[in-house]
Motif scaffolding. Sequence first.
Motif, PDB file in Angstrom:
ATOM      1  N   HIS A  72       0.831  -1.203   0.000  1.00 56.92           N
ATOM      2  CA  HIS A  72       0.000   0.000   0.000  1.00 56.92           C
ATOM      3  C   HIS A  72       0.866   1.253   0.000  1.00 56.92           C
ATOM      4  O   HIS A  72       0.541   2.249  -0.647  1.00 56.92           O
ATOM      5  CB  HIS A  72      -0.920   0.005   1.218  1.00 56.92           C
ATOM      6  N   TYR A  75       1.974   1.783  -3.551  1.00 59.53           N
ATOM      7  CA  TYR A  75       0.846   2.269  -4.354  1.00 59.53           C
ATOM      8  C   TYR A  75       0.546   3.732  -4.038  1.00 59.53           C
ATOM      9  O   TYR A  75       0.293   4.539  -4.932  1.00 59.53           O
ATOM     10  CB  TYR A  75      -0.381   1.399  -4.091  1.00 59.53           C
ATOM     11  N   ARG A  76       0.609   4.087  -2.760  1.00 59.59           N
ATOM     12  CA  ARG A  76       0.287   5.461  -2.332  1.00 59.59           C
ATOM     13  C   ARG A  76       1.336   6.464  -2.798  1.00 59.59           C
ATOM     14  O   ARG A  76       1.004   7.563  -3.240  1.00 59.59           O
ATOM     15  CB  ARG A  76       0.164   5.494  -0.803  1.00 59.59           C
ATOM     16  N   GLU A  79       2.113   6.135  -7.354  1.00 56.06           N
ATOM     17  CA  GLU A  79       1.014   6.037  -8.322  1.00 56.06           C
ATOM     18  C   GLU A  79       1.447   6.688  -9.645  1.00 56.06           C
ATOM     19  O   GLU A  79       1.969   7.792  -9.669  1.00 56.06           O
ATOM     20  CB  GLU A  79      -0.221   6.730  -7.752  1.00 56.06           C
ATOM     21  N   ASN A 163      -8.733  -1.012   4.120  1.00 56.13           N
ATOM     22  CA  ASN A 163      -8.026  -0.553   5.322  1.00 56.13           C
ATOM     23  C   ASN A 163      -6.516  -0.565   5.133  1.00 56.13           C
ATOM     24  O   ASN A 163      -5.745  -0.911   6.033  1.00 56.13           O
ATOM     25  CB  ASN A 163      -8.404  -1.401   6.540  1.00 56.13           C
ATOM     26  N   GLY A 164      -6.076  -0.159   3.925  1.00 59.27           N
ATOM     27  CA  GLY A 164      -4.647  -0.073   3.642  1.00 59.27           C
ATOM     28  C   GLY A 164      -3.960  -1.396   3.403  1.00 59.27           C
ATOM     29  O   GLY A 164      -2.738  -1.461   3.299  1.00 59.27           O
ATOM     30  N   ARG A 166      -3.707  -4.833   0.947  1.00 61.33           N
ATOM     31  CA  ARG A 166      -4.076  -5.367  -0.364  1.00 61.33           C
ATOM     32  C   ARG A 166      -4.802  -6.694  -0.192  1.00 61.33           C
ATOM     33  O   ARG A 166      -4.356  -7.583   0.537  1.00 61.33           O
ATOM     34  CB  ARG A 166      -2.840  -5.568  -1.239  1.00 61.33           C
ATOM     35  N   GLU A 198      -9.315   5.492 -10.486  1.00 57.62           N
ATOM     36  CA  GLU A 198      -9.046   5.241  -9.072  1.00 57.62           C
ATOM     37  C   GLU A 198     -10.270   5.627  -8.263  1.00 57.62           C
ATOM     38  O   GLU A 198     -10.789   6.734  -8.388  1.00 57.62           O
ATOM     39  CB  GLU A 198      -7.827   6.042  -8.614  1.00 57.62           C
ATOM     40  N   LYS A 200     -11.911   5.646  -4.263  1.00 51.04           N
ATOM     41  CA  LYS A 200     -11.664   5.508  -2.831  1.00 51.04           C
ATOM     42  C   LYS A 200     -12.981   5.681  -2.105  1.00 51.04           C
ATOM     43  O   LYS A 200     -13.675   6.680  -2.279  1.00 51.04           O
ATOM     44  CB  LYS A 200     -10.652   6.546  -2.355  1.00 51.04           C
ATOM     45  N   ARG A 202     -14.922   5.604   1.671  1.00 53.17           N
ATOM     46  CA  ARG A 202     -14.767   5.613   3.118  1.00 53.17           C
ATOM     47  C   ARG A 202     -16.108   5.253   3.755  1.00 53.17           C
ATOM     48  O   ARG A 202     -17.102   5.911   3.530  1.00 53.17           O
ATOM     49  CB  ARG A 202     -14.324   6.992   3.598  1.00 53.17           C
TER      50      ARG A 202
END
Length: 204
Positions: A72, A75-76, A79, A163-164, A166, A198, A200, A202
Amino acid sequence: MIPVVTFVGFVEKRALVEAVAQELKGRGYKVGLIREKSSPVKTSSLPFPGQAEVNFGQISLVQELDHEDFEHLIYRLFEGYDIVLGEGFVEIEPIPKIEVARASVSRNLFKGKISGVLAVVSDFEVPGSRSFPFEAISEIASFIEEHILLPLKRDVKTVLFVNGRRIPIKKYVRETLAGVIEGFVSRLKMTEGAREIEIKIRLE
């Protein structure tokens, strides 16, 4: 997922990593660099305690990892990159590794003791291993291209983090998920020519 190859060993690796990075950049790849700054707690799990130095061309920073999932983190931070070359991170099992060794330092190798060692760069013969001399920069880059970059290009690049962390998903699910999202997004305005999507979410 953004591919990562890390160079491990007891000798200085920076010059070799930078030379391989330059070779890959010359072939049209966007290459990021990450270097382990402090030794991890001895664990084979992905969450990595400590620091990493991250290089984005002319900008570098020290990142506190704070037990973040390593995949993660990549990836963060990276990117849009084609590949990340690392120094260190011996204990993180899933990462493909290239070991660097010199006879004047030690002939005792990590290979066979840790997972993921695909090849060795050394100034001595290593029987039973894919080996390269230090000056074979083009050949090392071609090895990475053949064994890491090209196989991923043939796959649908769909990744799922919860939750971060993979979450592994099978090829059929990756393709289905990508197709559903692509179909939905293609009906929206200003999405023509989309190459990367992408999302995301929450949940409260």
